[in-house]
Structures are given as C-alpha cells and as structure tokens.
Design an enzyme around this catalytic site. Sequence first.
Site, short mmCIF file in Angstrom:
data_model
loop_
_atom_site.label_atom_id
_atom_site.label_comp_id
_atom_site.label_asym_id
_atom_site.label_seq_id
_atom_site.Cartn_x
_atom_site.Cartn_y
_atom_site.Cartn_z
CG HIS A 109 -1.42 1.59 1.54
ND1 HIS A 109 -2.71 1.67 0.88
CD2 HIS A 109 -1.05 2.16 3.00
CE1 HIS A 109 -3.05 2.78 1.58
NE2 HIS A 109 -2.47 3.05 2.05
CG ASP A 158 5.65 17.86 -26.96
OD1 ASP A 158 6.16 17.20 -25.50
OD2 ASP A 158 5.29 17.43 -27.65
CD1 TRP A 216 5.93 3.49 4.21
CD2 TRP A 216 7.59 4.07 2.59
NE1 TRP A 216 6.69 4.62 4.52
CE2 TRP A 216 7.39 5.95 3.31
CE3 TRP A 216 8.22 4.74 1.37
CZ2 TRP A 216 8.03 6.56 3.87
CZ3 TRP A 216 8.43 6.70 1.84
CH2 TRP A 216 8.08 7.06 2.71
CB SER A 264 10.44 6.07 -13.99
OG SER A 264 9.18 7.19 -14.53
CB SER A 265 11.55 9.38 -10.27
OG SER A 265 10.87 8.75 -9.76
CG HIS A 312 12.50 14.81 5.33
ND1 HIS A 312 10.97 15.34 6.25
CD2 HIS A 312 12.63 16.78 4.64
CE1 HIS A 312 10.32 16.50 5.85
NE2 HIS A 312 11.62 17.07 5.35
CD GLU A 331 9.87 10.34 -2.44
OE1 GLU A 331 10.39 10.31 -3.16
OE2 GLU A 331 8.10 9.97 -3.28
CE1 TYR A 352 7.60 20.06 2.83
CE2 TYR A 352 9.61 18.37 4.21
CZ TYR A 352 8.39 19.41 4.15
OH TYR A 352 8.53 19.70 5.66
CB SER A 354 0.42 29.12 -5.70
OG SER A 354 0.57 28.69 -4.74
CG HIS A 412 12.26 15.36 11.02
ND1 HIS A 412 12.07 16.10 10.79
CD2 HIS A 412 11.92 13.80 9.81
CE1 HIS A 412 11.49 15.90 9.69
NE2 HIS A 412 11.42 14.68 9.09
CG HIS A 413 11.70 10.65 9.47
ND1 HIS A 413 10.67 10.50 8.46
CD2 HIS A 413 12.22 11.34 8.26
CE1 HIS A 413 10.29 11.41 8.42
NE2 HIS A 413 11.30 11.45 7.70
CB THR A 457 5.38 24.98 6.16
OG1 THR A 457 6.58 24.58 6.32
CG2 THR A 457 4.21 23.95 5.73
CE LYS A 502 4.31 27.62 -0.58
NZ LYS A 502 4.94 27.25 -1.85
NE ARG A 511 4.40 3.41 10.46
CZ ARG A 511 4.86 4.49 9.62
NH1 ARG A 511 5.95 5.14 10.96
NH2 ARG A 511 4.55 4.86 8.73
C1 HEM Z 1 5.64 21.51 8.89
C2 HEM Z 1 6.03 20.10 7.87
C3 HEM Z 1 6.27 19.30 8.49
C4 HEM Z 1 6.92 18.95 9.47
C5 HEM Z 1 8.09 20.37 10.88
C6 HEM Z 1 7.01 17.25 9.50
C7 HEM Z 1 7.74 16.30 10.66
C8 HEM Z 1 7.94 15.51 10.57
C9 HEM Z 1 8.55 14.78 11.75
C10 HEM Z 1 9.14 14.59 12.69
C11 HEM Z 1 8.21 13.00 11.55
C12 HEM Z 1 8.55 11.66 12.22
C13 HEM Z 1 8.27 11.14 12.92
C14 HEM Z 1 8.30 10.16 13.61
O1 HEM Z 1 8.05 8.96 12.80
O2 HEM Z 1 8.29 9.92 13.98
C15 HEM Z 1 7.30 13.21 10.21
C16 HEM Z 1 7.10 12.03 9.78
C17 HEM Z 1 6.33 11.75 8.12
N1 HEM Z 1 5.79 13.29 7.52
FE1 HEM Z 1 6.31 15.08 7.89
N2 HEM Z 1 6.70 16.85 8.45
C18 HEM Z 1 5.86 18.07 8.08
C19 HEM Z 1 5.66 17.64 7.18
C20 HEM Z 1 5.22 16.85 5.90
C21 HEM Z 1 4.82 16.99 4.76
C22 HEM Z 1 4.55 17.99 3.61
C23 HEM Z 1 4.98 15.23 4.28
C24 HEM Z 1 4.27 14.98 3.09
C25 HEM Z 1 4.01 15.26 2.38
C26 HEM Z 1 5.24 14.36 5.36
C27 HEM Z 1 5.23 13.24 5.15
C28 HEM Z 1 5.88 12.49 6.35
C29 HEM Z 1 5.96 11.30 5.43
C30 HEM Z 1 5.58 10.47 4.75
C31 HEM Z 1 6.43 10.85 7.88
C32 HEM Z 1 6.32 9.84 7.69
C33 HEM Z 1 7.06 8.55 7.61
C34 HEM Z 1 6.89 7.19 7.75
O3 HEM Z 1 7.87 6.92 8.74
O4 HEM Z 1 6.51 5.77 7.31
N3 HEM Z 1 5.07 16.03 6.15
N4 HEM Z 1 7.14 14.09 10.01
CU LIG Z 2 10.30 14.27 7.25
#
Ligand code: HEM
Ligand SMILES: [Cu+2]
Lengths: 375, 530
Positions: free
Chosen positions: B81, B110, B146, B174-175, B258, B260, B262, B273, B307-308, B333, B336, B455
């Site tokens: 998924h 094009d 994932w 591809s990307s 990370h 990714e 964004y 926008s 931070h992950h 952010t 915006k 999770r």
């Molecule tokens: C204000 C902006 C953001 C901050 C400060 C932020 C912060 C964080 C932090 C600290 C984590 C880690 C959490 C953990 O696993 O303990 C996280 C996880 C995640 N964030 Fe964000 N984030 C932000 C915006 C976004 C955006 C814009 C996206 C995607 C469109 C995003 C997608 C994700 C994803 C996919 C994970 C989980 C990854 C995983 O463990 O599978 N975040 N974020």
């Molecule tokens: Cu992140």
Amino acid sequence: MLFRTWQRLSSVVLGLVSAPAAMADWELNMPQGITEVSQSIYELHMLIFWICVWIGVVVFGVMFYSIFKHRKSKGAVASKFHESLTLEILWTALPTVILIAMAVPATTVLIQMYDTTNSDVDIKITGYQWKWEYNYLGEDVGFFSNLTTPEDEIYNLAEKNENYLLEVDKHVVVPTGQKVRFLITSNDVIHAWWVPEIAVKKDAIPGYINESWAFIPEGEEGIYRGQCAELCGVNHGFMPIVLEAVTGDEYQVWLEEQRAGKIAEAQAALGDFSYDELMVKGADVYARSCAACHGGEGQGLGSVFPALAGSDIALNDMAAHIDIVLNGKPGTAMQAYATQLSDVDMAAVITFERNAWGNDTGETVTPKMITDAKK
Amino acid sequence: MTTATASHDNHDDHGHHGPAKGIMRWVLTTNHKDIGTMYLWFSLTMLFIGGTMALIIRSELFQPGMQLIEPEFFNQMTTMHGLIMVFGAIMPAFVGLANWMVPLMIGAPDMALPRMNNWSFWILPFAFGMLLFTLFTEAGAPNFGWTFYAPLSTTYAPSSVTYFIFGVHMMGISSIMGAINIIVTILNLRAPGMTLMKMPLFVWTWFITAYLLVAVMPVLAGVVTMMLMDIHYGTAFFDAAGGGDPVLFQHVFWFFGHPEVYIMILPAFGIVSQIIPTFARKPLFGYASMVYATSSIAFLSFIVWAHHMFTVGLPLQTELFFMYATMLIAIPTGVKVFNWVSTMFRGSMTFETPMLFALAFVVLFTIGGFSGLMLSIAPADFQYHDTYFVVAHFHYVLVPGALFGIIAGVYYWLPKWTGHYINENLGKFHFWMSFIGVNVTFFPMHFIGLAGMPRRIPDYALQFADFNAIATVGAFIFGFSQLIFLFVLIKTIRGGEKATDQVWEGAEGLEWTIPSPAPYHTFAEPPHVK
Ligand code: HEM
Ligand SMILES: [Cu+2]
Ligand SMILES: [Cu+2]
C-alpha cells in the site's frame, strides 16, 4: 511538584466521577505517566498542542471570515492588493519567536532524558523475533518474556481478556525510588522497547547498545504495559512488554527468588522424566516458543519457516535436531535456544516435535541428553 | 502576474497532424498531452489498487482479533500500500500534471525531450507490474514496510526483495528522466518574455521539485543497491554481524525519504496557488515570497532527515540539531498558508469543485503541518514515534494534502483537456463525501496514537477498539467516494456543457488562451508574454 500534586488530586476526582469510562476506551490523549520525564514530555506535548490550536484559530478564523464575507454571491468585489512587506516580515518573525520559546524547554527535557549516569539498577534488554530478554547486570538474573495471550483469543474462538495482547509470562520487575538504566539491543532485526507510562522508547538495534533510564517514584508501584514499536516481522504486534514496579525491598526478595528458581531448574534436569510428562510439557513449550514460526500444527509458515510435521530432521537425525534447537542457524530466524530454555524444556519440546502431528518416532529425548549435548 | 498576448489564432494547424490511430498512438507517442494523460490514468489505476489494499488493512483492523487475513499478509499489504501510493499514485500524478500543464503554462510546444518522455512513462507499468506480481509468488510480496529498514529487508527478507529492488531502480530511472525533462523544458522552452519570476507557481514548484528528485532518487538507488549487495554478494553494509551498520541504512534512506515527502507536496502547493487566485478573483498574495518559501523548504528538507530517527540513539547534539532544523521548516510552510489566506481575504470568492478541494487542502494540510510541528519536538517524539499519531500526521499531509491537491488540479484543468465542464453537483458530492471520509478515517488516528497504539500491527489491545472501528468506517466512505470521481471523469470526457477558452471567470495565464479542448499541438509559435 505543585503540578504533580494538583494532577494527582484531579486524577483522583476524575477517577471517582468517571470510573467506568476510565477503562481507557475513548482515550484521547497521551498518558501523563509516572516519572518526572514522562510528566515533562506530557507538558511539552500540551504546550505545543495549544500553540497549534491558537495559530489554527487565528488562521482558520481569517479564512472562514473571508469565505463567508468575501464571496461573490454576496456582491463582494475583489480588491487588488497582493503584497505587503510588513505582513511578510511579521509572519516570519512571529513564528520564529514562538519556535525559539518552544525550543528552550524541549532542549532542557531532552538533556535530562539523555543523562543515563548514576544508575542504581542496570537491565540489559535484548529484542528477539518476537520476545524480549531481560538480564539484570551483576545480579545473575535473566529470563525471556513471551506473550501469553492464547491463540484462541486472537482468532476469536475465546473471549478476549482485559489485557489482551498486553500480557506476558514473566514481568520485567524494577524497584521504585531508584534510577533504573536500560541497555537496549537486539539479536536479529530492529525492535523498539516502549512503555508509554515511563516515556521510554528506544530502538533495539543489532550491534548497538542504546541507553535509556527511568526513575519511578515511590508510591507508583504497579503494572505498566507497552509494546514493541518498530516493525520486526510477522509477529511484531505480538511482543508486548509488562513492567512491574515494586518497592526496593520487594525487588530484593524477587531477585532472590529468581536465583533460587534457577538452581531448582538445574536440579530438575538431573531427575527422571517419563515420555508422557515430557510430551505434556513439550506441547506447552512448543506453543509458547516455537508455534509462532513453525505453526500450531507444525505445518510451518510460508516459504521461510519450515514445517516440522513430517520433516526429515524431526523423523530421522536426532543429533541434528538437538543441534539446531540448541544452537539455532545463524543468518536465519531460527535462534539458539540453549540459553532461552532450560534443559528440561528443551528435552520436552524436542520429544514433542518427534512425536506430535504424526511424527510417531516413539523416541524420548531426556534432559540429560541435552546437558550432554551442550558439553 | 503573467499577461498573455497569445490567442488561439496563433496555435498552428498547418503541417502538423493529429494523433495516430489505435493503440500505437499511446505506445509510440511523444506528445506531452498524450503522455500526461497516460501518467494520470496510470496513477488513478494505482490509486484504486493501493486503495483496495488500504481497505483490506482497515477491514482487518475493524475489530480486535485476527479475522480476515494473517499477520504475514497484513505486513505485505501495508508495505505494498505504502509503496504503491507513494511511487505509483502520487508521484506519477504530479508528473502527469506537469506533462500536460508545464508546456501550456510557459508557452512551449512540447516537452524538451519528448522521446525520453515516452520512456519515462513506459518504464512505470513494468516496474509496478513486477512489484505486484510478487504478491502471487510463493514467498509473497515485500513485507518490511515502505521504509524497508535493514536487516528486516536484507538478512530476514522474503526472496521477493530482489524484485522489489529492481522495481525501485526502474521507478527511480523513470523519475529522474521525468525530472530532467521538466528542468530542461522550463529552462529552455519558455516563451519570450516569460522570465523566471513571471512563471506560474505550479511551474515554479515543479521546477524546484525536479531538482529535489534529481538530487535524491540516486540516493534511493544507492541504498537499494547496497541492500542487493548485502543479500546476494556477501557484503555487510547493514549487517552488524559482518561489521556493518543498520543505522547507516536509516540515514541513507531518510536522506532520500525526507526530501521525498516534499516531492509529494510541493507540486500540490503549486496547484493550490493557481486555483485560489482564480476563484478569489484576486492575484496571489506574496508571489515572490511563495517562491522563496518553496526554495527554503526544499533546502531545509535536506538537513532534517534524522527527525525520523529520534529514537535510534543518536548523540544528544545530533538530536538537538535535527530538532531545531525541523522546527525551522514550519516557518516557510507557515508563510505559504498565510499567503493563501491573504489571497482569499477581500477577494470575490466562488466555490466550484476545484476551489472546494483547494480550500480543504489549506485547512487539512495545515492540520497535518501542526502535527508535524508536534513531532518535531524531539522529547515528545519519543512518545509519538511509530504510533498511529505519525500515521495520522502523514495521512493528513498526503491525502487531503497531496491527493486533494491532485484532485483539485484535475478538476481545475479538466475542462481545458476535455472541452467540457464537469457536472458541478456530482463534483460537489464527490468533494463532501471525500472530505467527510478523510476526516472520519484519519482524525481518530491521532487519539489512538496518543493513547499508545503502535503502527504496523495487525491486531491491537482492547482499549483501541472504538476509534479503530470508526476509522474503518471512514475509510470505506472515502474509498467508495473515489468511484464518484471516476464516474465524473468518464462523464466529462464523453460530454457535458461546453467549456469556454478561459474556462473559469477569474483564470489567468497562457493555458487559458488556447481553445478548449486543447488542440493536439499548441504554441508551435511561441506567444509573447508582456
Ligand atoms: C511542517 C512541516 C512538517 C514537519 C515539521 C514534519 C515532521 C515530521 C516528523 C518529525 C516525522 C517523524 C515522525 C516519527 O516517525 O516519529 C514525520 C513523519 C512523516 N512525515 Fe512529516 N512533517 C512535515 C510535513 C510533511 C509533509 C508536507 C509530508 C508529505 C507530504 C510529510 C510526510 C511525512 C511522512 C510520510 C512521514 C512518515 C514516514 C514513515 O515513517 O513512514 N510530512 N514528519
Ligand atoms: Cu521528514
Ligand atoms: Cu516489533
């Protein structure tokens, strides 16, 4: 301190008012926990939460105001402004200030969490697929802790008990009023040891020993439950943690009991066990330690975990059978059970495997044979 | 900000032919509109496949206990998924939108590298075909999440991991090709007068995204190659027993991971926008600051990866650095969001379907940003990490964030593509069902996460039962509402009220100067932008 008293008081009042609801259903928030660190984390969490709420109220407030007032259907005419340096500076600077204000307490708490020095008790925690091993350093006490929730409850054949999936055979016992340091590592994949009430979550990584600590104040004796928090394979959801906080005196008694139990176990291995006794015990050990991978009926699981029913090793080569259970097979999920199971349990489970599910070898493996094989 | 002097009489109808007939039109095409269309249909297909998996997961989690599937299959479902949604649904949808709209918005005939464009699309069905095929093999599909942390994904992986690695390589190629194409197109094919600071924001955000892609996809390719070598060639990059380091895997993965996230949101920022000024009938507030904010986010996204990894046992100083850097991301952010709200303020708003999705984006993405800010507080993250709170966070930024952005963009540009307006009633129905569904699904996840549910577990303790049941109901509402989307799409393609060239009353920009539907070839002669 004041906060703590206030909070204790309010939780008592709340508990009285909402005793049934306190069964934790519909729980909305992070637990405040029982240690100073967990309280501080809870306070940080609430602080940043309220900051977000207020920013949200302002931003969404303006947005919804515009949505209601400045709509074409109400005859709103668009103004043309599209820039304001003052505003841009303001809404860059203001969040910066808020964030700095937030970073200060966060830093303080983090520094405190990292101070693992001067511990009174050291416990080494090792993650295995899918159980935890606890070793009390310098105490000659160590054991494995397995999930005890019966399969029938998991597969909805029996009613689920109150601690469903959060119960184990042996609790990790810690004293209150002392600083306990946890040294966390893993034997195979990455796990994470987490008990929310003491706000300790640390990854258990092979090749690393991570440190964490907790000081549970006196008066907070009790049982606290947690779970593995890092995906570690099929049974990641089935390796809970049960922490039992007892007074310092009780802790000493408990340590003594553990040591005495170990001696008794060694004595037992010298005794005689009948085939029937071993089969009964073996079924029990198998269900607890082996069924997760080899299946409840010895049928194996997928392509990675071999079946034992009808397998060559269980029907023929007894020495190889004993060897793989004792020493495991490096690089696979099959662990060495020499240190995990007593010789009696080991003999029982091997006897069981050689006679269950149609493996009718009629052979008995005695504890003595195990003791000898270990030499 | 851009005023176009072009009008339809300078699109060409001499010397060029329309599309070829039959299936070969799609196999051999180098036309940016055809390729864009294929990307979008591919992405929608993946959305439905990944969505079905999500519903399987949510069905199992409806009640405590194992009911429908086994834990092993559950792990395969969560892994597939995640991979399918990230690499198969969200990313290709943005590339599809870029293919369609970037040339139209900058007045290019094009994409700059049309043959490569064909390749970058056609690799994808094979990559995902291979990934999906592992589900039917004896070893089963990848089951390590994932994020595929080693050594679960190396020493302890099912044999399908090799197909997974090959698949990731193909997606990466591809990307990267898609991204290079977008960069080259934007740098070289802008119409005269279209300076960088006149480019529509969708073009700007994609421009920056494309650089992110070129920078980090090779890192992903590197990390999977290291896995491949550990598995098959006896190296020990990530194997502690051989002197390797499992934490190294996480550093490399998140250095990709990370940025990714964004990559999955910046183009959506661009779409929103475009949409908000159109329906507020007022120019975008703070155009320049939007560009700078996007750039700062892109820059910061390279220095926040750990931070992950707050709980892996990083040294204190490292932990502090990544906490501060992550908190900083909230500032651009925030800028915006403030700009979008100021664009609405004292506008003259109407609420057609694309605008509804864009408004929901602003509110719900911001909620996801708030939980992101909470997660950035390292001490608190020790409690949040790897719980449903994180699941709630990233679904708020990805579903009502990235996905709503895409849907808003599709509704916004669909009349230009097909020549027909959508049926507004159906569009609004789709919106409200999705809006309700998404919140009913993901909001309760904040609560169960805080209450302590980890999770990626197939079964859970009894105290989490109630909110899980609600989340499952929400998931079905959301999932089935997407059938309305499919219905609207097909209906609009086949007919509907005829769209004007400008399509929306407040719309500005080159793409609204060409006829609706957009002819097969546009801007053979570049328009002049004042
Ligand atoms: C204000 C902006 C953001 C901050 C400060 C932020 C912060 C964080 C932090 C600290 C984590 C880690 C959490 C953990 O696993 O303990 C996280 C996880 C995640 N964030 Fe964000 N984030 C932000 C915006 C976004 C955006 C814009 C996206 C995607 C469109 C995003 C997608 C994700 C994803 C996919 C994970 C989980 C990854 C995983 O463990 O599978 N975040 N974020
Ligand atoms: Cu992140
Ligand atoms: Cu686990």
